[in-house]
Design a protein around this motif. Structure first.
Motif, PDB file in Angstrom:
ATOM      1  N   TYR A  24       0.801  -1.217   0.000  1.00  0.00           N
ATOM      2  CA  TYR A  24       0.000   0.000   0.000  1.00  0.00           C
ATOM      3  C   TYR A  24       0.841   1.279   0.000  1.00  0.00           C
ATOM      4  CZ  TYR A  24      -4.310  -2.624   0.716  1.00  0.00           C
ATOM      5  OH  TYR A  24      -5.379  -3.469   0.552  1.00  0.00           O
ATOM      6  N   ASP A  58       1.352   1.718   4.001  1.00  0.00           N
ATOM      7  CA  ASP A  58       1.602   0.336   4.436  1.00  0.00           C
ATOM      8  C   ASP A  58       2.597   0.298   5.590  1.00  0.00           C
ATOM      9  OD1 ASP A  58       1.868  -2.510   4.505  1.00  0.00           O
ATOM     10  OD2 ASP A  58       1.449  -2.573   2.356  1.00  0.00           O
ATOM     11  N   ALA A  61     -13.873  -1.088   6.204  1.00  0.00           N
ATOM     12  CA  ALA A  61     -12.434  -1.341   6.155  1.00  0.00           C
ATOM     13  C   ALA A  61     -11.942  -1.745   4.779  1.00  0.00           C
ATOM     14  CB  ALA A  61     -12.071  -2.424   7.171  1.00  0.00           C
ATOM     15  N   PRO A  79      -9.935   1.134  -0.008  1.00  0.00           N
ATOM     16  CA  PRO A  79      -8.513   1.473  -0.004  1.00  0.00           C
ATOM     17  C   PRO A  79      -8.293   2.971   0.069  1.00  0.00           C
ATOM     18  CG  PRO A  79      -9.226   1.047  -2.229  1.00  0.00           C
ATOM     19  CD  PRO A  79     -10.428   0.792  -1.339  1.00  0.00           C
ATOM     20  N   THR A  96      -1.614  -3.740  10.450  1.00  0.00           N
ATOM     21  CA  THR A  96      -1.590  -3.617   9.000  1.00  0.00           C
ATOM     22  C   THR A  96      -3.016  -3.521   8.451  1.00  0.00           C
ATOM     23  OG1 THR A  96      -1.551  -6.025   8.797  1.00  0.00           O
ATOM     24  CG2 THR A  96       0.568  -4.904   8.789  1.00  0.00           C
ATOM     25  N   HIS A  97      -3.133  -3.280   7.152  1.00  0.00           N
ATOM     26  CA  HIS A  97      -4.448  -3.239   6.531  1.00  0.00           C
ATOM     27  C   HIS A  97      -5.156  -4.568   6.779  1.00  0.00           C
ATOM     28  CE1 HIS A  97      -2.698   0.202   4.502  1.00  0.00           C
ATOM     29  NE2 HIS A  97      -3.870   0.482   3.968  1.00  0.00           N
ATOM     30  N   TYR A  99      -4.301  -8.119   5.233  1.00  0.00           N
ATOM     31  CA  TYR A  99      -3.001  -8.035   4.583  1.00  0.00           C
ATOM     32  C   TYR A  99      -1.851  -8.071   5.585  1.00  0.00           C
ATOM     33  CZ  TYR A  99      -5.577  -7.166   0.357  1.00  0.00           C
ATOM     34  OH  TYR A  99      -6.424  -7.309  -0.707  1.00  0.00           O
TER      35      TYR A  99
END
Length: 403
Positions: A8, A12, A179, A182, A364-365, A368
């Motif tokens: 990301y 990220d 969530a 992006p 983290t996302h 991911y």
């Protein structure tokens, strides 16, 4: 297949040097900081590409070059938006980037109700709970008509959950549903989501398909001229939600899309998790049917429940025969080599992993994590290597994997 990793960029918490240790050679990323509908400047693309290459990777896929909501609604200054999209494609091509993943899901991206559902042997996973989604639609948004979209027992469970839920529970559910979006744009609270949904009033499946066909007609010829490959990502989940139609959910949908503008530049991101969440989909069969138009693959697995719920399974577990699916992709690569196609090798990435060991501490996302995806990549790599060696048939290896 090209082993790749979604990153990301500045958003990220996983660094490029850490990704290097996974063994992946390709990076899948986007300029998430640029608002939807705006041009991606050639200089900004070049700077991000340089950052990736200096870390020892190739930028193999853009995920995503997003489509503005006005395109999906068929309203607004569409000439400008289409022109900007074509210019972004030209700027990416000028930097040697030719594979573009995108989706056509109205308003929301992938949707889950739980970001940390417990896994039997430890760790957590993403989950879509039909009762919680029904509770959100019927009781939090006030869409009583959504009762018709769920099984009667799911509607009953939704009412029980809502009655017992605290304000914090409801806020957690909202945040989980948001969530999947992006970048840094278009998060909604409940009142804002109600207003956003109104902008889709009167837009049904046929309307959305017509708007999608126009998008393809506007951008695919430019992509073809530039030697690019567009590849649509399936709906996640592959069903209507929030009263919004979903039109990339099964083989019939894919056939319509690829036929709307019949060009090699109009292709598919084969996402085994998204397609696998639809009980009617045979994912390896879909991969073989549309093999020549698969430009990118997301490999993950899901475990489905009879009520419409599902959760992320380990990559070699769940309901999709991952070994057979990888075999289908390798078969297609072999066909492409025989015919001399320049895009013979298909990039793939391990999709949504479980949060394992220290993953939960990193923030983290959602979906991911580092360790969970590293496990997935290692498993997928092993299957691909075994199949490529010819030592085992896909059927034999599949039986061993599930034994």
């Amino acid at each position: 297949m090209i082993e790749s990793w979604r990153w990301y960029g500045p958003f990220d918490k996983i660094t490029l040097p850490e990704i290097a240790q996974t063994g992946a050679s390709g990076i899948v990323t986007a300029l998430h900081e640029i608002p939807y509908g705006e041009v991606w400047p050639v200089e900004t693309i070049a700077a991000r590409k340089r950052q990736i290459e200096e870390a020892g990777f190739d930028w193999v896929v853009v995920e995503s070059l997003p489509i503005h909501e006005d395109v999906k609604r068929g309203a607004g200054d569409l000439d400008r938006i289409f022109a900007n999209y074509r210019q972004s494609l030209a700027n990416l091509a000028a930097n040697g980037i030719h594979t573009i993943c995108y989706n056509f899901m109205p308003l929301l991206d992938w949707t889950r109700t739980d970001l940390a559902a417990p896994v039997a042997r430890g760790g957590t996973c993403l989950r879509f709970s039909a009762p919680r989604m029904a509770a959100f639609e019927i009781h939090m948004l006030g869409r009583t008509e959504a009762e018709a979209d769920y099984l009667p027992e799911v509607v009953q469970q939704a009412a029980i959950w809502f009655q017992r839920a605290t304000e914090a529970d409801r806020e957690t559910l909202l945040n989980s549903i948001m969530a999947g979006l992006p970048g840094a744009y278009d998060r909604y609270d409940v009142p804002a989501l109600r207003e956003a949904l109104k902008t889709y009033d009167g837009i049904g499946q046929d309307d959305l398909r017509a708007h999608y066909a126009r998008f393809l007609q506007e951008v695919v010829p430019a992509a073809e001229d530039l030697g690019m490959r567009l590849c649509v990502h399936p709906d996640d989940p592959p069903r209507d939600i929030l009263g919004l139609p979903r039109i990339v959910s099964d083989a019939d949908d894919i056939a319509f899309i690829l036929g709307a503008v019949d060009s090699p530049a109009n292709g598919l991101t084969l996402c085994s998790g998204s397609l696998g969440a639809n009980p009617a989909n045979d994912v390896p069969a879909i991969a073989r049917r549309f093999a020549d138009r698969i430009h990118f693959a997301h490999l993950r697995n899901v475990r489905k429940d009879p009520d419409g719920s599902f959760e992320e399974a380990a990559h070699l577990e769940g309901d999709t025969d991952m070994v057979d699916l990888i075999a289908a992709l390798l078969e297609e690569e072999a066909r492409r080599r025989q015919t001399g196609r320049a895009d013979a090798v298909i990039p793939f990435r391990p999709d949504h992993g479980h949060d394992l060991l220290s993953d939960a501490e990193r923030g983290t996302h959602p979906g991911y994590p580092l360790i969970g995806r590293l496990r997935g990549l290692a498993e997928l790599r092993g299957v691909a290597r075994a199949l490529s060696s010819g030592a085992l048939s896909s059927g034999a290896l599949s039986s061993r994997a599930t034994a």
